[in-house]
Design a protein around this motif. Structure first.
Motif, PDB file in Angstrom:
ATOM      1  N   HIS A 168     -69.292 -98.462 -35.599  1.00 27.79           N
ATOM      2  CA  HIS A 168     -69.076 -98.605 -37.048  1.00 27.79           C
ATOM      3  C   HIS A 168     -68.847 -97.216 -37.631  1.00 27.79           C
ATOM      4  O   HIS A 168     -69.548 -96.256 -37.280  1.00 27.79           O
ATOM      5  CB  HIS A 168     -70.302 -99.250 -37.692  1.00 27.79           C
ATOM      6  N   GLU A 169     -67.878 -97.107 -38.513  1.00 29.00           N
ATOM      7  CA  GLU A 169     -67.670 -95.849 -39.222  1.00 29.00           C
ATOM      8  C   GLU A 169     -67.285 -96.142 -40.668  1.00 29.00           C
ATOM      9  O   GLU A 169     -66.747 -97.208 -40.995  1.00 29.00           O
ATOM     10  CB  GLU A 169     -66.602 -94.991 -38.553  1.00 29.00           C
ATOM     11  N   SER A 170     -67.578 -95.181 -41.526  1.00 30.73           N
ATOM     12  CA  SER A 170     -67.244 -95.362 -42.936  1.00 30.73           C
ATOM     13  C   SER A 170     -66.973 -94.007 -43.572  1.00 30.73           C
ATOM     14  O   SER A 170     -67.419 -92.955 -43.084  1.00 30.73           O
ATOM     15  CB  SER A 170     -68.371 -96.082 -43.690  1.00 30.73           C
ATOM     16  N   LEU A 171     -66.247 -94.048 -44.672  1.00 32.52           N
ATOM     17  CA  LEU A 171     -65.977 -92.875 -45.500  1.00 32.52           C
ATOM     18  C   LEU A 171     -66.256 -93.259 -46.938  1.00 32.52           C
ATOM     19  O   LEU A 171     -65.685 -94.231 -47.449  1.00 32.52           O
ATOM     20  CB  LEU A 171     -64.521 -92.422 -45.344  1.00 32.52           C
ATOM     21  N   SER A 172     -67.127 -92.501 -47.590  1.00 36.53           N
ATOM     22  CA  SER A 172     -67.477 -92.764 -48.992  1.00 36.53           C
ATOM     23  C   SER A 172     -67.200 -91.506 -49.808  1.00 36.53           C
ATOM     24  O   SER A 172     -67.597 -90.408 -49.408  1.00 36.53           O
ATOM     25  CB  SER A 172     -68.952 -93.150 -49.124  1.00 36.53           C
ATOM     26  N   ILE A 173     -66.518 -91.685 -50.930  1.00 38.09           N
ATOM     27  CA  ILE A 173     -66.230 -90.571 -51.834  1.00 38.09           C
ATOM     28  C   ILE A 173     -66.963 -90.835 -53.146  1.00 38.09           C
ATOM     29  O   ILE A 173     -66.845 -91.920 -53.729  1.00 38.09           O
ATOM     30  CB  ILE A 173     -64.716 -90.437 -52.103  1.00 38.09           C
ATOM     31  N   ASN A 174     -67.717 -89.835 -53.602  1.00 31.93           N
ATOM     32  CA  ASN A 174     -68.484 -89.946 -54.841  1.00 31.93           C
ATOM     33  C   ASN A 174     -68.221 -88.741 -55.742  1.00 31.93           C
ATOM     34  O   ASN A 174     -68.024 -87.626 -55.246  1.00 31.93           O
ATOM     35  CB  ASN A 174     -69.985 -90.018 -54.545  1.00 31.93           C
TER      36      ASN A 174
END
Length: 269
Positions: free
Chosen positions: A103-109
């Motif tokens: 599983h991989e993810s990219l989150s931009i805040n």
């Protein structure tokens, strides 16, 4: 000169004192509970340090005492600029013994208040990608996006529940505090406030017999697997989330333990 105090005057003074005590009690309770969202009390974003966090995550099931399910989670935080706006980027990679479960993810805040701007996650062949704002979330045009037709309007801004560990490091933790954090898990039910309580402190052992005093942050709720409880240990001095213990349903336990900085770093090739 001495003055006589009548019963009515004494009652009036006691009544006033009682009212003042009630007001102070209510004020204290207000101070003890913080509503955390971009629209209310913001997070202390300066507490979130860039760099790689790596956790050992393992499950145990009652009655299966000779078996564990384990994985390694990378959570890499960096500060950058997107569309002329300072942002915080969080990349996650979850490894276990089965490559199909990678599983991989990219989150931009937003770097100012940690409000979500973008979230993408990949599990096996499934890709979900979202544009996120204070007023709603929608699928974007990423190739193969399973959530391209997803839309949901918000009645207020919220935080990305996939980044709960990072969010907790930015809470103004203190003895007796209660936080109601407005979280949303992309692609699922509407945002909701989740209550977390500081239930005390505990000193835990680290490497070389060092000890670290941590705030203990606790929550409970219900999921498809049944009722659950979660406890997080966050260091008082450096605001690091060092440990998590979960009870899920009647039989399952989950643990997350932060690994030392000199542990080998798994990187996807």
């Amino acid at each position: 000169m001495w003055h006589l105090i009548t019963n009515s005057q004494l009652y009036s003074r006691k009544h006033c004192l009682f009212i003042i005590m009630l007001l102070l009690f209510g004020f204290t309770r207000t101070l003890a509970q913080d509503t955390i969202s971009p629209a209310h009390r913001p997070l202390t974003t300066g507490n979130l340090k860039p760099g790689l966090r790596q956790y050992l995550v393992y499950y145990e099931v009652d009655g299966m005492n000779k078996q564990l399910w384990m994985s390694i989670w990378n959570r890499e935080i960096s500060k950058t600029v997107v569309n002329n706006t300072p942002v915080i980027s969080t990349k996650q990679q979850w490894y276990n013994e089965d490559s199909t479960k990678f599983h991989e993810s990219l989150s931009i805040n937003n770097a100012t208040d940690f409000s979500p701007v973008y979230h993408q996650q990949r599990s096996g062949d499934n890709v979900s990608a979202y544009q996120w704002s204070a007023t709603g979330i929608r699928g974007d045009t990423t190739d193969g996006n399973k959530a391209k037709d997803f839309t949901l309007a918000f009645d207020g801004p919220n935080y990305n529940w996939n980044l709960d560990l990072e969010t907790f490091e930015m809470l103004p933790l203190a003895a007796g505090k209660t936080f109601v954090v407005r979280f949303y898990d992309a692609g699922f039910d509407p945002p909701a406030y989740v209550t977390y309580r500081v239930v005390g402190t505990e000193t835990i052992a680290t490497l070389d017999n060092h000890t670290v005093t941590c705030w203990k942050l606790y929550t409970e709720g219900s999921s498809k697997r049944g009722k659950y409880t979660q406890t997080f240990w966050i260091s008082c001095k450096n605001h690091e989330c060092l440990k998590e213990e979960d009870r899920i349903g009647d039989r399952m336990h989950r643990y997350k333990v932060k690994l030392p900085a000199f542990a080998p770093i798994l990187q996807k090739k």
